[in-house]
Design an enzyme around this catalytic site. Structure first.
Site, PDB file in Angstrom:
ATOM      1  CG  HIS A 190     -28.709  22.675  -3.781  1.00 56.43           C
ATOM      2  ND1 HIS A 190     -28.882  21.830  -4.866  1.00 56.43           N
ATOM      3  CD2 HIS A 190     -28.871  23.941  -4.222  1.00 56.43           C
ATOM      4  CE1 HIS A 190     -29.141  22.565  -5.932  1.00 56.43           C
ATOM      5  NE2 HIS A 190     -29.143  23.854  -5.579  1.00 56.43           N
ATOM      6  CB  CYS A 194      -3.220   2.670  -1.484  1.00 61.30           C
ATOM      7  SG  CYS A 194      -3.356   1.015  -0.816  1.00 61.30           S
ATOM      8  CE1 TYR A 217     -11.050  -2.222  -6.384  1.00 64.44           C
ATOM      9  CE2 TYR A 217     -11.142  -4.480  -7.173  1.00 64.44           C
ATOM     10  CZ  TYR A 217     -11.601  -3.490  -6.337  1.00 64.44           C
ATOM     11  OH  TYR A 217     -12.612  -3.749  -5.471  1.00 64.44           O
ATOM     12  CB  CYS A 252      -0.919  -0.020   1.216  1.00 62.94           C
ATOM     13  SG  CYS A 252      -1.947   1.436   1.333  1.00 62.94           S
ATOM     14  CD  GLU A 275      -6.979   2.025  -8.848  1.00 62.40           C
ATOM     15  OE1 GLU A 275      -7.844   2.200  -7.984  1.00 62.40           O
ATOM     16  OE2 GLU A 275      -5.846   1.616  -8.571  1.00 62.40           O
ATOM     17  CE  LYS A 315      -4.830   4.049  -6.205  1.00 65.43           C
ATOM     18  NZ  LYS A 315      -5.331   2.704  -6.060  1.00 65.43           N
ATOM     19  CD  GLU A 348     -28.292  18.629  -4.351  1.00 66.10           C
ATOM     20  OE1 GLU A 348     -29.219  18.938  -3.594  1.00 66.10           O
ATOM     21  OE2 GLU A 348     -27.753  19.440  -5.127  1.00 66.10           O
TER      22      GLU A 348
HETATM   23  C1  FAD Z   1      -1.012  -1.011  -7.631  1.00 71.91           C
HETATM   24  C2  FAD Z   1      -1.880  -1.284  -6.429  1.00 71.91           C
HETATM   25  C3  FAD Z   1      -2.775  -0.321  -6.011  1.00 71.91           C
HETATM   26  C4  FAD Z   1      -3.587  -0.565  -4.914  1.00 71.91           C
HETATM   27  N1  FAD Z   1      -4.465   0.390  -4.526  1.00 71.91           N
HETATM   28  C5  FAD Z   1      -5.259   0.188  -3.471  1.00 71.91           C
HETATM   29  C6  FAD Z   1      -6.148   1.192  -3.018  1.00 71.91           C
HETATM   30  O1  FAD Z   1      -6.234   2.285  -3.586  1.00 71.91           O
HETATM   31  N2  FAD Z   1      -6.922   0.947  -1.950  1.00 71.91           N
HETATM   32  C7  FAD Z   1      -6.853  -0.261  -1.287  1.00 71.91           C
HETATM   33  O2  FAD Z   1      -7.579  -0.427  -0.305  1.00 71.91           O
HETATM   34  N3  FAD Z   1      -6.020  -1.240  -1.683  1.00 71.91           N
HETATM   35  C8  FAD Z   1      -5.222  -1.038  -2.756  1.00 71.91           C
HETATM   36  N4  FAD Z   1      -4.342  -2.017  -3.136  1.00 71.91           N
HETATM   37  C9  FAD Z   1      -4.310  -3.271  -2.380  1.00 71.91           C
HETATM   38  C10 FAD Z   1      -3.500  -3.099  -1.081  1.00 71.91           C
HETATM   39  O3  FAD Z   1      -2.243  -2.530  -1.391  1.00 71.91           O
HETATM   40  C11 FAD Z   1      -3.316  -4.436  -0.403  1.00 71.91           C
HETATM   41  O4  FAD Z   1      -4.581  -5.017  -0.179  1.00 71.91           O
HETATM   42  C12 FAD Z   1      -2.607  -4.270   0.937  1.00 71.91           C
HETATM   43  O5  FAD Z   1      -1.381  -3.628   0.791  1.00 71.91           O
HETATM   44  C13 FAD Z   1      -2.388  -5.646   1.559  1.00 71.91           C
HETATM   45  O6  FAD Z   1      -1.656  -5.533   2.726  1.00 71.91           O
HETATM   46  P1  FAD Z   1      -0.884  -6.805   3.304  1.00 71.91           P
HETATM   47  O7  FAD Z   1      -0.287  -6.355   4.580  1.00 71.91           O
HETATM   48  O8  FAD Z   1      -1.763  -7.986   3.293  1.00 71.91           O
HETATM   49  O9  FAD Z   1       0.254  -7.099   2.232  1.00 71.91           O
HETATM   50  P2  FAD Z   1       1.511  -6.211   1.815  1.00 71.91           P
HETATM   51  O10 FAD Z   1       1.241  -4.768   1.973  1.00 71.91           O
HETATM   52  O11 FAD Z   1       1.933  -6.709   0.489  1.00 71.91           O
HETATM   53  O12 FAD Z   1       2.609  -6.572   2.912  1.00 71.91           O
HETATM   54  C14 FAD Z   1       3.261  -7.788   2.959  1.00 71.91           C
HETATM   55  C15 FAD Z   1       4.684  -7.540   3.421  1.00 71.91           C
HETATM   56  O13 FAD Z   1       5.300  -8.790   3.699  1.00 71.91           O
HETATM   57  C16 FAD Z   1       6.662  -8.691   3.348  1.00 71.91           C
HETATM   58  N5  FAD Z   1       7.195 -10.043   3.179  1.00 71.91           N
HETATM   59  C17 FAD Z   1       6.836 -10.963   2.254  1.00 71.91           C
HETATM   60  N6  FAD Z   1       7.514 -12.094   2.437  1.00 71.91           N
HETATM   61  C18 FAD Z   1       8.325 -11.895   3.515  1.00 71.91           C
HETATM   62  C19 FAD Z   1       9.257 -12.705   4.205  1.00 71.91           C
HETATM   63  N7  FAD Z   1       9.503 -13.961   3.846  1.00 71.91           N
HETATM   64  N8  FAD Z   1       9.897 -12.173   5.259  1.00 71.91           N
HETATM   65  C20 FAD Z   1       9.680 -10.902   5.654  1.00 71.91           C
HETATM   66  N9  FAD Z   1       8.782 -10.106   5.051  1.00 71.91           N
HETATM   67  C21 FAD Z   1       8.122 -10.590   3.993  1.00 71.91           C
HETATM   68  C22 FAD Z   1       6.637  -7.877   2.064  1.00 71.91           C
HETATM   69  O14 FAD Z   1       7.879  -7.275   1.797  1.00 71.91           O
HETATM   70  C23 FAD Z   1       5.545  -6.864   2.357  1.00 71.91           C
HETATM   71  O15 FAD Z   1       6.052  -5.665   2.850  1.00 71.91           O
HETATM   72  C24 FAD Z   1      -3.502  -1.799  -4.231  1.00 71.91           C
HETATM   73  C25 FAD Z   1      -2.581  -2.770  -4.636  1.00 71.91           C
HETATM   74  C26 FAD Z   1      -1.772  -2.517  -5.716  1.00 71.91           C
HETATM   75  C27 FAD Z   1      -0.784  -3.561  -6.150  1.00 71.91           C
HETATM   76  N1  NAD Z   2      -8.485   0.973  -5.644  1.00 76.88           N
HETATM   77  C1  NAD Z   2      -8.292  -0.172  -5.043  1.00 76.88           C
HETATM   78  O1  NAD Z   2      -8.848  -0.427  -4.006  1.00 76.88           O
HETATM   79  C2  NAD Z   2      -7.335  -1.172  -5.629  1.00 76.88           C
HETATM   80  C3  NAD Z   2      -6.445  -0.797  -6.617  1.00 76.88           C
HETATM   81  C4  NAD Z   2      -5.585  -1.730  -7.128  1.00 76.88           C
HETATM   82  C5  NAD Z   2      -5.607  -3.034  -6.639  1.00 76.88           C
HETATM   83  N2  NAD Z   2      -6.478  -3.358  -5.675  1.00 76.88           N
HETATM   84  C6  NAD Z   2      -6.557  -4.742  -5.160  1.00 76.88           C
HETATM   85  O2  NAD Z   2      -5.568  -5.540  -5.770  1.00 76.88           O
HETATM   86  C7  NAD Z   2      -6.169  -6.678  -6.358  1.00 76.88           C
HETATM   87  C8  NAD Z   2      -5.429  -7.044  -7.606  1.00 76.88           C
HETATM   88  O3  NAD Z   2      -5.708  -6.096  -8.633  1.00 76.88           O
HETATM   89  P1  NAD Z   2      -5.630  -6.521 -10.171  1.00 76.88           P
HETATM   90  O4  NAD Z   2      -6.184  -5.421 -10.962  1.00 76.88           O
HETATM   91  O5  NAD Z   2      -4.276  -7.047 -10.458  1.00 76.88           O
HETATM   92  O6  NAD Z   2      -6.541  -7.790 -10.198  1.00 76.88           O
HETATM   93  P2  NAD Z   2      -8.061  -7.972 -10.621  1.00 76.88           P
HETATM   94  O7  NAD Z   2      -8.387  -9.356 -10.227  1.00 76.88           O
HETATM   95  O8  NAD Z   2      -8.899  -6.854 -10.131  1.00 76.88           O
HETATM   96  O9  NAD Z   2      -8.030  -7.860 -12.209  1.00 76.88           O
HETATM   97  C9  NAD Z   2      -7.293  -8.713 -13.041  1.00 76.88           C
HETATM   98  C10 NAD Z   2      -7.896  -8.611 -14.416  1.00 76.88           C
HETATM   99  O10 NAD Z   2      -7.027  -9.224 -15.351  1.00 76.88           O
HETATM  100  C11 NAD Z   2      -7.801  -9.945 -16.281  1.00 76.88           C
HETATM  101  N3  NAD Z   2      -6.947 -10.966 -16.902  1.00 76.88           N
HETATM  102  C12 NAD Z   2      -6.367 -12.026 -16.313  1.00 76.88           C
HETATM  103  N4  NAD Z   2      -5.659 -12.716 -17.218  1.00 76.88           N
HETATM  104  C13 NAD Z   2      -5.789 -12.059 -18.407  1.00 76.88           C
HETATM  105  C14 NAD Z   2      -5.311 -12.287 -19.725  1.00 76.88           C
HETATM  106  N5  NAD Z   2      -4.542 -13.345 -19.998  1.00 76.88           N
HETATM  107  N6  NAD Z   2      -5.661 -11.429 -20.709  1.00 76.88           N
HETATM  108  C15 NAD Z   2      -6.450 -10.356 -20.438  1.00 76.88           C
HETATM  109  N7  NAD Z   2      -6.928 -10.091 -19.207  1.00 76.88           N
HETATM  110  C16 NAD Z   2      -6.605 -10.945 -18.213  1.00 76.88           C
HETATM  111  C17 NAD Z   2      -8.953 -10.489 -15.456  1.00 76.88           C
HETATM  112  O11 NAD Z   2     -10.042 -10.812 -16.268  1.00 76.88           O
HETATM  113  C18 NAD Z   2      -9.246  -9.293 -14.555  1.00 76.88           C
HETATM  114  O12 NAD Z   2     -10.139  -8.398 -15.137  1.00 76.88           O
HETATM  115  C19 NAD Z   2      -7.616  -6.304  -6.600  1.00 76.88           C
HETATM  116  O13 NAD Z   2      -8.450  -7.421  -6.492  1.00 76.88           O
HETATM  117  C20 NAD Z   2      -7.904  -5.281  -5.545  1.00 76.88           C
HETATM  118  O14 NAD Z   2      -8.527  -5.868  -4.444  1.00 76.88           O
HETATM  119  C21 NAD Z   2      -7.342  -2.450  -5.168  1.00 76.88           C
END
Ligand code: FAD
Ligand code: NAD
Length: 534
Positions: free
Chosen positions: A504, A105, A236, A100, A240, A108, A509
């Site tokens: 408003h 998040c 997502y 995140c 985005e 992004k 609204e």
């Molecule tokens: C591009 C993108 C945009 C996103 N935007 C949003 C958003 O706008 N809003 C939203 O709600 N969610 C968003 N998400 C999803 C959100 O980021 C994740 O749901 C959230 O970060 C999950 O938190 P987590 O703690 O489960 O995992 P992570 O944040 O991935 O944390 C896991 C941690 O474990 C560490 N780790 C892994 N293996 C080991 C190991 N063996 N030893 C020590 N450490 C280790 C990693 O380095 C990492 O820091 C987005 C995700 C992506 C990829």
């Molecule tokens: N704003 C947010 O809250 C936010 C932003 C980014 C990510 N996330 C979290 O991270 C997760 C992962 O995001 P994501 O966008 O990687 O996954 P996603 O599961 O949302 O989307 C993956 C997409 O890739 C498509 N796809 C898979 N294989 C394909 C192929 N061979 N050819 C064409 N399309 C293909 C699927 O049909 C799907 O639409 C999300 O589920 C979401 O919970 C959240």
């Protein structure tokens, strides 16, 4: 205030290996009154040996940090292991704050905000602002300022862990047995091990994709802004990033397998948002999937796209600078020892847990956040972390995460936000359903880009008048939906919504001014209004 712990093992480990008589200053531990229940079992004898920790967390992302800090707040002795920091993640690199903060998040949203200024400049002209020449974006400055902010936040996460008396260990953790974790060759014994290792981008087996395409980690850290970008995947991340780069002036092609992007969202809202994407110049190809990508002598990429589950002609997108694979993420459960100690995984590789986030196969192992494949969102990961800390160390008895009303937003332009049920799911569950919809032009666009529209939708279970879904497409949808998520959680009825006085003039609204249903379903069948075309 002081609290005393009772019981035969009445002692407390305040520092690793140091045990003190069982009178602890609750101000230091910030433990609320009455927390003694589970702390009496902390860091003490089991199988005849002391544990170093009540809880050892692997992963310092949203989930791990919240669970760890909250547990420490309850007085538990906690350790956390996280990989060394890097903006591009790998098996060896990560960093406090996790996905995140460092590659999700936060970066992004900063990139999305950067793109919105371009829209603002366009809109400002219709309000009489004259801007000399074309505004220029300094990519280098954007990237450098963004990087500084991410590092600041990551440092802050680390400081807060240390302030909470968490033992922070940098390195790669591996589970040796149900109560032992090894980091940098050193073993740590813990009564409970929390796996919060998150997930990573997954790339499907498309020819050339592993060699030439990038993932979200890289797209948020490009040295140069691409002139032409192909985004594969209409989830997502795909929507985005396509939207962000489109706003930043890149020519963007979004390849989506289904007719519409964002499969988990309400179909009508998706159709609406896709029209708005196209209006802003984004090229969206539905029912398509790339089958091959190759690199030419000039360094440019060609992406070969085939129709997906339909007839049609294949085509090539040429002269592409970057291809982003946004095709989903996989839980990080490999090579951390889980399989060796018999921890059960689900069919997508997620750690299989019960309703309290406990591994279904090894009771000392717990899992929260993306690694469990439940709802991969930051606020959900945090909520699961808080629930786990309360469950293990709090005084409220058994506590489980509450998924009753999880709101979700796609931070594209415009944003798509919802909480509750989408239309088809509501009809299937409640049978008698009223749908209220409204389309409007936001006031900001009434003087200029009049084709910019917003959409709101309220779904009501007509038998008890309860609102079961709020949906919105609009530039401020995320800010507006949060309050409606609280209302839905509290069980608001349509009558109460109608009785709410609006603000408003505002886009919000619209939610409280919809009198006549656009469609009605009775017994699961459409009885009033036009059927949905998407
Ligand atoms: C591009 C993108 C945009 C996103 N935007 C949003 C958003 O706008 N809003 C939203 O709600 N969610 C968003 N998400 C999803 C959100 O980021 C994740 O749901 C959230 O970060 C999950 O938190 P987590 O703690 O489960 O995992 P992570 O944040 O991935 O944390 C896991 C941690 O474990 C560490 N780790 C892994 N293996 C080991 C190991 N063996 N030893 C020590 N450490 C280790 C990693 O380095 C990492 O820091 C987005 C995700 C992506 C990829
Ligand atoms: N704003 C947010 O809250 C936010 C932003 C980014 C990510 N996330 C979290 O991270 C997760 C992962 O995001 P994501 O966008 O990687 O996954 P996603 O599961 O949302 O989307 C993956 C997409 O890739 C498509 N796809 C898979 N294989 C394909 C192929 N061979 N050819 C064409 N399309 C293909 C699927 O049909 C799907 O639409 C999300 O589920 C979401 O919970 C959240």
């Amino acid at each position: 205030m002081r609290i005393s712990l009772r019981g035969p093992f009445c002692r407390v480990a305040l520092r690793k290996g140091q045990y003190f008589p069982a009178i602890i200053d609750s101000a230091v531990l910030r433990a609320p009154a009455g927390i003694k229940r589970k702390l009496t079992t902390r860091a003490v004898h089991e199988n005849g040996s002391d544990f170093d920790f009540d809880l050892f967390t692997i992963g310092g992302g949203s989930a791990g940090v919240r669970a760890t800090r909250s547990s420490a707040g309850f007085g538990a002795k906690v350790g956390l292991c996280e990989l060394p920091r890097a903006l591009i993640s790998s098996d060896e690199k990560g960093g406090t704050g996790g996905t995140c903060v460092l590659r999700g998040c936060v970066p992004k949203k900063l990139m999305a905000l950067a793109g919105l200024f371009a829209e603002d400049v366009q809109d400002a002209a219709s309000f009489g602002w004259e801007v000399d020449g074309q505004p220029q974006l300094s990519w280098e400055k954007l990237q450098s300022n963004k990087r500084k902010e991410l590092e600041r936040l990551s440092d802050l996460y680390m400081e807060n862990l240390k302030k909470a008396d968490v033992e922070y260990i940098e390195g790669r953790a591996r589970i040796i047995d149900p109560n032992t974790v090894e980091v940098n060759g050193k073993q740590y014994r813990a009564k409970n091990i929390l796996v919060a290792t998150g997930g990573a981008a997954s790339i499907p087996p498309i020819e050339g994709a592993r060699d030439f395409a990038i993932t979200s980690d890289q797209v948020l850290n490009l040295d140069e802004k691409p002139k032409k970008l192909v985004v594969v995947g209409g989830g997502y991340i795909g929507c985005e990033q396509a939207s962000i780069f489109n706003n930043l002036g890149t020519e963007v092609y979004l390849i989506v397998r289904q007719d519409l992007p964002l499969a988990g969202f309400d179909r009508e809202a998706c159709a609406f948002v896709m029209e708005q994407y196209k209006l802003r110049g984004l090229h969206v190809y539905g029912q398509s999937s790339p089958t091959k990508m190759s690199k030419g002598a000039n360094g440019k990429l060609t992406v070969h796209v085939e129709p997906y589950k339909r007839d049609g002609d294949p085509f090539d997108i040429e002269d592409v600078d970057q291809v982003l694979m946004a095709t989903g993420r996989k839980p990080k459960t490999q090579n951390i020892g889980l399989e060796d100690i018999g921890v059960e995984l689900d069919d997508k590789g997620g750690l299989k847990v019960d309703e309290f986030s406990r591994s279904v196969s090894v009771p000392s192992i717990w899992g929260i956040g993306d690694v469990t494949n439940r709802i991969p969102l930051t606020p959900v990961a945090r909520m699961e972390g808080s629930a786990l800390a309360k469950h293990l160390f709090g005084d409220q008895g058994d506590v489980k995460p509450d998924y009753k009303a999880v709101p979700s937003v796609v931070f594209s332009s415009p944003q798509l936000a919802y909480v509750g049920k989408k239309e088809d799911a509501a009809v299937e569950e409640y049978q008698d359903v009223d749908i209220y919809t409204s389309t409007s032009t936001p006031m900001k666009n009434t003087l200029g880009r009049k084709d910019v529209k917003e959409f709101v939708k309220v779904i009501v279970s007509s038998k008890d008048d309860k609102v079961v879904g709020f949906h919105m497409v609009g530039s401020e949808a995320a800010e507006i939906l949060q309050g409606f998520a609280a209302a839905l959680y509290a069980g608001i009825t349509k009558q109460q919504l109608d009785a709410t006085v609006g603000i408003h003039p505002s886009s919000a609204e619209e939610f409280v001014t919809m009198i006549k249903a656009s469609r009605k379903y009775r017994g699961g069948k459409l009885t009033e209004g036009e059927p949905l075309k998407c």
